[in-house]
Scaffold this motif. Sequence first.
Motif, PDB file in Angstrom:
ATOM      1  N   GLY A 115      41.669  30.328 -29.092  1.00 41.89           N
ATOM      2  CA  GLY A 115      42.828  29.447 -29.170  1.00 41.89           C
ATOM      3  C   GLY A 115      44.071  30.041 -28.541  1.00 41.89           C
ATOM      4  N   LEU A 116      43.970  31.259 -28.001  1.00 43.70           N
ATOM      5  CA  LEU A 116      45.139  31.874 -27.384  1.00 43.70           C
ATOM      6  C   LEU A 116      45.606  31.090 -26.157  1.00 43.70           C
ATOM      7  N   THR A 117      44.667  30.574 -25.373  1.00 43.77           N
ATOM      8  CA  THR A 117      45.045  29.807 -24.182  1.00 43.77           C
ATOM      9  C   THR A 117      45.921  28.615 -24.543  1.00 43.77           C
ATOM     10  N   GLU A 118      45.577  27.921 -25.607  1.00 47.43           N
ATOM     11  CA  GLU A 118      46.368  26.765 -26.039  1.00 47.43           C
ATOM     12  C   GLU A 118      47.773  27.167 -26.469  1.00 47.43           C
ATOM     13  N   LEU A 119      47.899  28.382 -26.976  1.00 48.47           N
ATOM     14  CA  LEU A 119      49.191  28.846 -27.481  1.00 48.47           C
ATOM     15  C   LEU A 119      50.132  29.286 -26.364  1.00 48.47           C
ATOM     16  N   LEU A 120      49.591  29.711 -25.234  1.00 53.46           N
ATOM     17  CA  LEU A 120      50.396  30.334 -24.187  1.00 53.46           C
ATOM     18  C   LEU A 120      51.590  29.499 -23.724  1.00 53.46           C
ATOM     19  N   PRO A 121      51.457  28.172 -23.503  1.00 53.18           N
ATOM     20  CA  PRO A 121      52.617  27.413 -23.010  1.00 53.18           C
ATOM     21  C   PRO A 121      53.834  27.456 -23.926  1.00 53.18           C
ATOM     22  N   SER A 122      53.605  27.711 -25.206  1.00 53.26           N
ATOM     23  CA  SER A 122      54.738  27.752 -26.141  1.00 53.26           C
ATOM     24  C   SER A 122      55.422  29.108 -26.165  1.00 53.26           C
ATOM     25  N   LEU A 123      54.832  30.104 -25.524  1.00 47.56           N
ATOM     26  CA  LEU A 123      55.376  31.468 -25.564  1.00 47.56           C
ATOM     27  C   LEU A 123      56.312  31.686 -24.377  1.00 47.56           C
ATOM     28  N   VAL A 124      57.384  30.937 -24.328  1.00 50.94           N
ATOM     29  CA  VAL A 124      58.229  30.907 -23.130  1.00 50.94           C
ATOM     30  C   VAL A 124      58.949  32.225 -22.870  1.00 50.94           C
ATOM     31  N   ASP A 125      59.211  33.002 -23.904  1.00 51.71           N
ATOM     32  CA  ASP A 125      59.939  34.256 -23.733  1.00 51.71           C
ATOM     33  C   ASP A 125      59.032  35.482 -23.744  1.00 51.71           C
TER      34      ASP A 125
END
Length: 224
Positions: free
Chosen positions: A114-124
């Motif tokens: 599920g890390l791939t799905e989370l990546l777009p939210s990790l903008v910083d």
Amino acid sequence: MKLLLTSGGVTNARIHTALTELLGKPISEARALCIPTAEYGHPWCTPESAWRFVAGQSPAPMCDLGWASLGLLELTALPSMDRARWVPWVQAADALLVDGGDAMFLAHWMRESGLTELLPSLVDTVWVGVSAGSMVMTPRIGREFVSWPASGGDDRTLGLVDFSVFPHLNHPMMPENTLPAAQRWAANLTGSCYAMDDQSAIRVQGGTVEVVSDGEWVQLTPPY
């Protein structure tokens, strides 16, 4: 997410400066998680080489840069855990330090965890990749770099950038990684390709792609 895609880690002052600028703070004030997962998918890697990366004793300077805190995130463990437990760990990190190994194996476990799905939210957050840890962000790695049997020869990775990477150019321990080999590799891909040595990295921020290097690199755009 901000990216620092290296071939051999943070090996010189230019790459170190690029990392500090992406973090927006000194490394000594930044929190990092290291991800050794790709090691376990490659036939050249061993438990010892995975430990050396985590312990800051590998040839690729990453975990030994003086982080304010450093934790270990093993992606193969995450599917058995509640997301509410591990997602806050990732969100709290300033940097994800992603080791090399097999990029297809890494891509698989990034999706499964599920890390791939989370990546777009990790903008910083800054993704700092070494070798396969960089290649996993590209659309394709080329069949020359596929070693994980379960991939079935598929060389498609995450495609979070629109270029491909040939790492370890002219490395003394990898005599096959020559410029002619990189040109043959690029000829079988589409889009822009970069071949770079271990003194080089690619910085990606806000849609801007910049090569940071004290060594040798070349941009290859097929066809030739």
